[in-house]
Write a protein that holds these residues in place. Structure first.
Motif, short mmCIF file in Angstrom:
data_model
loop_
_atom_site.label_atom_id
_atom_site.label_comp_id
_atom_site.label_asym_id
_atom_site.label_seq_id
_atom_site.Cartn_x
_atom_site.Cartn_y
_atom_site.Cartn_z
N GLU A 1 39.20 27.59 26.54
CA GLU A 1 40.16 28.70 26.68
C GLU A 1 41.53 28.15 27.03
N TRP B 1 47.30 29.50 36.95
CA TRP B 1 47.46 29.56 35.48
C TRP B 1 47.02 30.93 35.00
N GLU C 1 40.62 38.04 37.61
CA GLU C 1 39.91 37.34 36.52
C GLU C 1 40.87 36.69 35.53
N LYS C 2 42.08 37.25 35.42
CA LYS C 2 43.03 36.75 34.42
C LYS C 2 43.78 35.51 34.91
N THR D 1 38.66 35.13 22.90
CA THR D 1 37.34 35.06 23.55
C THR D 1 36.46 36.23 23.12
N GLU E 1 45.02 28.08 28.78
CA GLU E 1 45.66 28.58 30.00
C GLU E 1 47.13 28.18 29.96
N GLY F 1 36.08 26.28 34.03
CA GLY F 1 37.47 26.13 34.45
C GLY F 1 37.91 24.68 34.56
N ARG G 1 45.04 32.98 32.32
CA ARG G 1 44.01 32.78 31.31
C ARG G 1 44.35 33.65 30.11
N THR G 2 44.53 33.03 28.96
CA THR G 2 45.10 33.78 27.83
C THR G 2 44.08 34.59 27.05
N HIS H 1 43.85 31.73 37.26
CA HIS H 1 42.97 30.65 37.64
C HIS H 1 43.85 29.52 38.15
N GLU I 1 39.45 21.30 33.15
CA GLU I 1 40.37 20.98 32.07
C GLU I 1 39.70 20.06 31.04
#
Ligand code: AMP
Length: 542
Positions: A386, A411, A405-406, A432, A388, A374, A413-414, A408, A376
């Motif tokens: 990933e 943000w 989980e989606k 992913t 975001e 997580g 998570r795409t 963060h 940046e």
């Protein structure tokens, strides 16, 4: 210090009121048969939306109850877009391409009360309707046979009859801009579909972003052919953007096979159109086999939903003089989030380098990439992580479904993997769940697909990872050839040599008649992986 500005709510009603008054003489055309359209001005659509709101109230729709649509892109669907959120209720666009079980799951989950259905879709809805407990009434658009719906124990009424019984005025309530206006379920390629709920404010801001020059640059001189359906991600926001800007809409109804949109473009002269790459690829293929129709009215072709291959852009540039504009987004982002407009002052070749990316964020949207922890990553065009996203039209959760989980740190998570360059252009390399890890290194299935599809004999190419004893995973290219083509796996591999890294070259090839697609027109790699595991694909290893 507080501002002196009026606190005027951003609502769907204000978009619609503007469209039907200021641009009341513009309107929507619906394709009702190949070569034939019906017409209505926005003023007429506004009056009919008032009748629809009256009818829904009379049917008991109050507060934020959900009204679902099971419709193609047509005038009546636009009336629901205009009426339902403006009356304070929530418009739920059901995806007609889902299996009956999924439609029933989604409609029950959203607790839809009323469904508006096109008569041509009755056979599809009939399978789901008996299982949708929350629905009490179905409004049938069209006078086709509704017999198949009758055993479901619901009230079945004709759309035109209920509208005819209502006045052309409706007492539109004041609504809070943060309240729900509409909802859409994600395609649910993993687990159950999840509900994204748009607010009045998010739809308003998104529509305005779509109209801007850096967005879709839509204005009152445009006529927009929305090939992307109104049941998928709000047709990319185009219907509300049209009402906001006064652009005319050209709604294709059920006529989405390449031949009909081509005829519609030739005859009705739209200036803008939007569809997923698969559709533009079909259109390209159709035109190569049946040259003649004139696409020159199109000043802009919007394309996204999956990566747009360079070869597709070049073909449209060179063969028709039509510009494809690549955009990235998700149901969760309303959907417009990034758009691939190249920086100013470049020549064609340099521009292409930016046009093939997923674009840079439009104002209001923040994008970043993060590593597995997580953290940046730098926008150096090399680091891969990933993607975001956050912003005023990006979802912060799902309807009645915690999915921490989606998210963060605020943000979303795409689930998309890619890199960001120093000018903020994003290049996606994979999902992913689709990444191929070979000998510890990533192979980009998207880049492989886009390169393979550049071969003149290839119509479609989907690449999945398959288990490999030595490398853990290796790519399998599943290919559809153009009519009459006979290129071999060896020839394709030779052609790819030098175009992608040597160790990416697939040794596994499968030639099929069609790649399975999801309900939203993307390659369904879950199905491909299952077909491979069940040995249903004939694989040639070279
Ligand atoms: P949906 O919510 O069904 O619209 O799907 C959203 C997903 O589609 C994104 O997370 C991406 O994986 C994919 N997608 C959308 N636009 C693009 C694009 N321009 N290039 C590559 N993938 C895309």
């Amino acid at each position: 210090m507080r501002s002196t500005m009026q606190d005027f709510p951003l609502t769907v009603r204000s978009i619609v009121a503007h469209g039907v008054s200021v641009h009341g003489d513009h309107g929507a055309r619906t394709v009702i048969a190949p070569g034939q359209v019906s017409r209505a001005t926005y003023a007429e659509i506004g009056a009919r939306a008032a009748r629809l709101a009256g009818a829904l109230r009379r049917l008991g729709i109050v507060g934020d109850q959900r009204v679902a649509t099971f419709q193609w892109s047509n005038q009546q669907h636009l009336e629901a877009y205009a009426a339902v959120p403006a009356m304070g209720a929530v418009l739920h666009t059901l995806n007609i391409r889902l299996a009956a079980e999924q439609v029933a799951y989604i409609a029950n989950h959203a607790e839809d009360q009323v469904i508006i259905v096109d008569d041509s879709l009755i056979p599809l809805l009939a399978g789901a309707l008996p299982k949708i407990d929350s629905v009490h009434t179905v409004l049938v658009n069209g006078d086709g046979d509704a017999f198949a719906l009758e055993d479901a124990g619901k009230q079945i009424l004709r759309y035109e009859e209920v509208l005819a019984a209502e006045p052309e005025e409706f007492d539109w309530p004041a609504v809070d801009e943060r309240d729900a206006a509409s909802m859409c379920y994600t395609s649910g390629t993993t687990g159950n579909p999840k509900g994204v709920v748009y607010s009045h404010r998010s739809l308003w801001l998104h529509s305005q972003a779509a109209c801007t020059a850096q967005g879709f640059s839509i204005n009152a001189d445009d006529t927009i052919l929305t090939i992307v359906p109104m049941f998928h991600a709000n047709a990319w926001g185009l219907p509300y953007a049209a009402l906001m800007s006064g652009a005319n809409l050209l709604l294709p109804g059920p006529f989405l096979q390449a031949q009909t949109p081509v005829g519609t473009i030739d005859q009705e002269r739209p200036t803008v159109s939007g569809a997923v790459p698969t559709i533009w690829n079909d259109i390209l293929n159709h035109l190569r086999n049946n040259p003649g129709p004139d696409l020159s009215s199109l000043r802009l072709v919007l394309c996204g939903g999956s990566a747009v291959p360079r070869s597709l852009m070049e073909a449209f540039d060179k063969e028709f003089g039509v510009r494809i504009l690549h955009a990235w987004g998700m149901t969760e982002t309303s959907p417009l989030a990034a758009i691939a407009r190249p920086p100013a002052g470049l020549d064609e070749e340099e521009m292409m380098r930016f046009r093939v990316t997923q674009g840079r964020p439009i104002a209001g949207v923040d994008l970043r990439i993060v590593d597995d922890n997580g953290i940046e990553l730098p926008a150096d065009g090399k680091s891969i992580g990933e993607l975001e996203v956050r912003g005023p039209w990006v979802t912060g959760g799902y309807y009645r479904d915690d999915d921490p989980e989606k998210f963060h740190d605020g943000w979303l998570r795409t689930g998309d993997i890619g890199r960001v360059d120093p000018l903020h252009y994003v290049t996606l390399t994979d999902r992913t769940k689709d990444v191929i890890k070979s000998g510890g290194e990533w192979i980009s299935s998207v880049e492989l697909e886009n390169t393979i599809i550049g071969h003149p004999d290839v119509l479609q190419a989907a690449v999945i990872g398959v288990p490999d004893e030595r490398w853990q995973e290796r790519p399998l290219a599943v290919v559809v050839l153009r009519d009459g083509a006979s290129v071999t796996a060896e020839e394709l591999r030779t052609w790819l040599t030098g175009r992608v890294a040597k160790w990416w070259l697939p040794e596994n090839w499968s030639f099929v008649d069609a790649v399975p697609l999801t309900a939203t027109g993307k390659y369904d790699k879950k199905v491909l992986r299952r077909q491979h595991a069940d040995q249903l694909l004939t694989v040639q290893t070279i």
